[in-house]
Design an enzyme around this catalytic site. Structure first.
Site, PDB file in Angstrom:
ATOM      1  N   ARG A  29       0.859  -1.175   0.000  1.00  0.00           N
ATOM      2  CA  ARG A  29       0.000   0.000   0.000  1.00  0.00           C
ATOM      3  C   ARG A  29       0.902   1.234   0.000  1.00  0.00           C
ATOM      4  O   ARG A  29       2.034   1.192   0.454  1.00  0.00           O
ATOM      5  CB  ARG A  29      -0.901   0.019   1.241  1.00  0.00           C
ATOM      6  CG  ARG A  29      -1.831  -1.186   1.368  1.00  0.00           C
ATOM      7  CD  ARG A  29      -2.624  -1.117   2.669  1.00  0.00           C
ATOM      8  NE  ARG A  29      -3.553  -2.220   2.816  1.00  0.00           N
ATOM      9  CZ  ARG A  29      -3.266  -3.379   3.413  1.00  0.00           C
ATOM     10  NH1 ARG A  29      -2.049  -3.571   3.926  1.00  0.00           N
ATOM     11  NH2 ARG A  29      -4.168  -4.343   3.508  1.00  0.00           N
ATOM     12  N   LYS A  37      -2.337  -2.520   7.943  1.00  0.00           N
ATOM     13  CA  LYS A  37      -3.434  -1.989   8.751  1.00  0.00           C
ATOM     14  C   LYS A  37      -3.441  -2.630  10.135  1.00  0.00           C
ATOM     15  O   LYS A  37      -3.167  -3.812  10.273  1.00  0.00           O
ATOM     16  CB  LYS A  37      -4.765  -2.248   8.046  1.00  0.00           C
ATOM     17  CG  LYS A  37      -4.919  -1.490   6.732  1.00  0.00           C
ATOM     18  CD  LYS A  37      -6.269  -1.769   6.093  1.00  0.00           C
ATOM     19  CE  LYS A  37      -6.453  -0.973   4.799  1.00  0.00           C
ATOM     20  NZ  LYS A  37      -7.757  -1.253   4.175  1.00  0.00           N
ATOM     21  N   HIS A  56      -2.882   2.447  -5.640  1.00  0.00           N
ATOM     22  CA  HIS A  56      -3.615   1.199  -5.439  1.00  0.00           C
ATOM     23  C   HIS A  56      -3.754   0.434  -6.757  1.00  0.00           C
ATOM     24  O   HIS A  56      -3.937  -0.786  -6.743  1.00  0.00           O
ATOM     25  CB  HIS A  56      -4.995   1.483  -4.844  1.00  0.00           C
ATOM     26  CG  HIS A  56      -5.325   0.595  -3.682  1.00  0.00           C
ATOM     27  ND1 HIS A  56      -4.593   0.591  -2.511  1.00  0.00           N
ATOM     28  CD2 HIS A  56      -6.275  -0.353  -3.516  1.00  0.00           C
ATOM     29  CE1 HIS A  56      -5.093  -0.298  -1.676  1.00  0.00           C
ATOM     30  NE2 HIS A  56      -6.112  -0.896  -2.265  1.00  0.00           N
ATOM     31  N   ARG A  62      -1.013  -1.931  -6.855  1.00  0.00           N
ATOM     32  CA  ARG A  62      -1.287  -3.046  -5.944  1.00  0.00           C
ATOM     33  C   ARG A  62      -2.267  -4.024  -6.602  1.00  0.00           C
ATOM     34  O   ARG A  62      -2.087  -5.243  -6.528  1.00  0.00           O
ATOM     35  CB  ARG A  62      -1.850  -2.494  -4.633  1.00  0.00           C
ATOM     36  CG  ARG A  62      -2.190  -3.534  -3.571  1.00  0.00           C
ATOM     37  CD  ARG A  62      -2.479  -2.802  -2.263  1.00  0.00           C
ATOM     38  NE  ARG A  62      -3.252  -3.579  -1.316  1.00  0.00           N
ATOM     39  CZ  ARG A  62      -2.722  -4.415  -0.429  1.00  0.00           C
ATOM     40  NH1 ARG A  62      -1.415  -4.606  -0.390  1.00  0.00           N
ATOM     41  NH2 ARG A  62      -3.496  -5.072   0.429  1.00  0.00           N
ATOM     42  N   HIS A  84      -3.966  -9.401   3.438  1.00  0.00           N
ATOM     43  CA  HIS A  84      -5.408  -9.467   3.689  1.00  0.00           C
ATOM     44  C   HIS A  84      -5.690 -10.399   4.868  1.00  0.00           C
ATOM     45  O   HIS A  84      -5.121 -11.490   4.942  1.00  0.00           O
ATOM     46  CB  HIS A  84      -6.154  -9.988   2.466  1.00  0.00           C
ATOM     47  CG  HIS A  84      -6.244  -8.989   1.354  1.00  0.00           C
ATOM     48  ND1 HIS A  84      -6.523  -9.328   0.043  1.00  0.00           N
ATOM     49  CD2 HIS A  84      -6.102  -7.635   1.355  1.00  0.00           C
ATOM     50  CE1 HIS A  84      -6.541  -8.244  -0.705  1.00  0.00           C
ATOM     51  NE2 HIS A  84      -6.288  -7.201   0.070  1.00  0.00           N
ATOM     52  N   TYR A 131      -9.941 -10.750  -6.831  1.00  0.00           N
ATOM     53  CA  TYR A 131      -8.996 -10.693  -7.946  1.00  0.00           C
ATOM     54  C   TYR A 131      -9.146 -11.901  -8.870  1.00  0.00           C
ATOM     55  O   TYR A 131      -8.822 -11.812 -10.060  1.00  0.00           O
ATOM     56  CB  TYR A 131      -7.556 -10.621  -7.420  1.00  0.00           C
ATOM     57  CG  TYR A 131      -7.242  -9.317  -6.731  1.00  0.00           C
ATOM     58  CD1 TYR A 131      -6.972  -8.170  -7.459  1.00  0.00           C
ATOM     59  CD2 TYR A 131      -7.227  -9.228  -5.340  1.00  0.00           C
ATOM     60  CE1 TYR A 131      -6.699  -6.964  -6.828  1.00  0.00           C
ATOM     61  CE2 TYR A 131      -6.947  -8.033  -4.704  1.00  0.00           C
ATOM     62  CZ  TYR A 131      -6.684  -6.902  -5.455  1.00  0.00           C
ATOM     63  OH  TYR A 131      -6.415  -5.711  -4.836  1.00  0.00           O
TER      64      TYR A 131
END
Length: 316
Positions: free
Chosen positions: A159, A186, A261, A264, A287, A296
């Site tokens: 990110r 995150k 992004h 990414r 994730h 994806y």
């Protein structure tokens, strides 16, 4: 404290998230905003105590989120934004029951709306390669930094916040064939990601030929061991990193809307197109759930469908 007072109950919940749960600052800001809007709605309904809130009340709040409220200046929210707000409300009421403030959870039966599944937009490999080749305006002192930044973004799936937050010590280039980078995602979660040869070469060139000059010419204190520096020797900001990518895309003649992004998304899609396992891609992206990564695979299947339609003699 009056356990039924809504305003006090919300403050107690936010304190719980901050102190006991250690929630990230951005999460707390979102929850404060969402719950403030919830309290405004309840006040407008004449509801001031926890025991007055019913399932129909929470449902009406969800409807108000989706329809908007001109009187209070709140525009209609998308399904995703409304779902996030309802999650905050559900978390609050669940906490209120668990903490003994009330005995009934009126939000338990209210399900957040399901956002429409939006497929991530990935660039064709040729466009990515063109952007990377155009990174850094020729002849400028920052050209090597820009190339290293974009190679890291695409080469690791980082990110933008993870990339600009890197320190030099986060990269282990001791063995170029087994180079790794420590990314902080995150919620403070960390992951170790391999770094490919193109990114290794670009980072090595930047560290040896460009970064020392930026450090020496620095007029900004506090950059410490930051990997990517601006022209004043400070840590590169997200906005400046975004601008680096946009300028490279313009020089490369890529007309599609491009953001950090996008790289990414392209990283993940190209891996899956190349046969990578979705759970491996999940780990690389950081994730928490493989469900997030599986979007994806829809892009990959769509690509396969297009190839089939144009290449198979009996497809149409």
């Amino acid at each position: 404290m009056d356990p039924g007072d809504l305003n006090r109950a919300v403050r107690t919940y936010l304190d719980h998230l901050s102190v006991e749960r250690g929630s990230a600052a951005n999460t707390l800001t979102s929850y404060k905003r969402d719950l403030r809007r919830y309290l405004e709605f309840l006040d407008g309904q004449g509801v001031t105590r926890l025991e007055q809130v019913q399932q129909a009340t929470v449902t009406a709040f969800l409807v108000a989120l989706r329809e908007g409220d001109k009187a209070s200046g709140h525009p209609p929210l998308s399904a995703a934004s409304a779902a996030r707000t309802v999650v905050a409300v559900r978390g609050f009421h669940k906490f209120a029951v668990r903490d003994g403030m009330t005995t009934v959870d009126p939000a338990a039966g209210v399900k957040p709306p399901t956002p429409a599944k939006r497929l991530p937009k990935a660039l064709p490999l040729a466009d990515v390669e063109a952007i990377l080749a155009a990174a850094g305006e020729p002849g400028t002192a920052l050209a090597l930094r820009d190339r290293a930044l974009l190679e890291v973004l695409y080469g690791t799936g980082a990110r933008i916040s993870e990339a600009v937050g890197l320190d030099v010590d986060d990269l282990d280039l001791t063995d170029p064939e087994a180079a790794t980078v420590l990314l902080r995602g995150k919620g403070g979660k960390q992951r170790l990601v391999p770094v490919g040869s193109y990114a290794v070469d670009a980072v090595t060139a930047y560290l040896t030929r460009s970064r020392p000059g930026l450090v020496a010419a620095g007029t900004t204190a506090g950059a410490g061991g930051a990997m990517f520096l601006n022209s004043r020797g400070g840590r590169l900001s997200r906005q400046s990193a975004w601008a680096v990518l946009v300028r490279a895309a313009e020089r490369a003649g890529v007309s599609a809307d491009v953001s950090p992004h996008t790289l990414r998304h392209s990283f993940a899609t190209h891996l899956l197109d190349g046969g990578a396992d979705v759970r491996v891609v999940q780990e690389l992206l950081g994730h928490a759930s493989v469900t997030t990564t599986q979007v994806y695979t829809l892009v990959t299947v769509d690509n396969l469908r297009q190839v089939f339609a144009t290449a198979h003699p009996r497809a149409l």
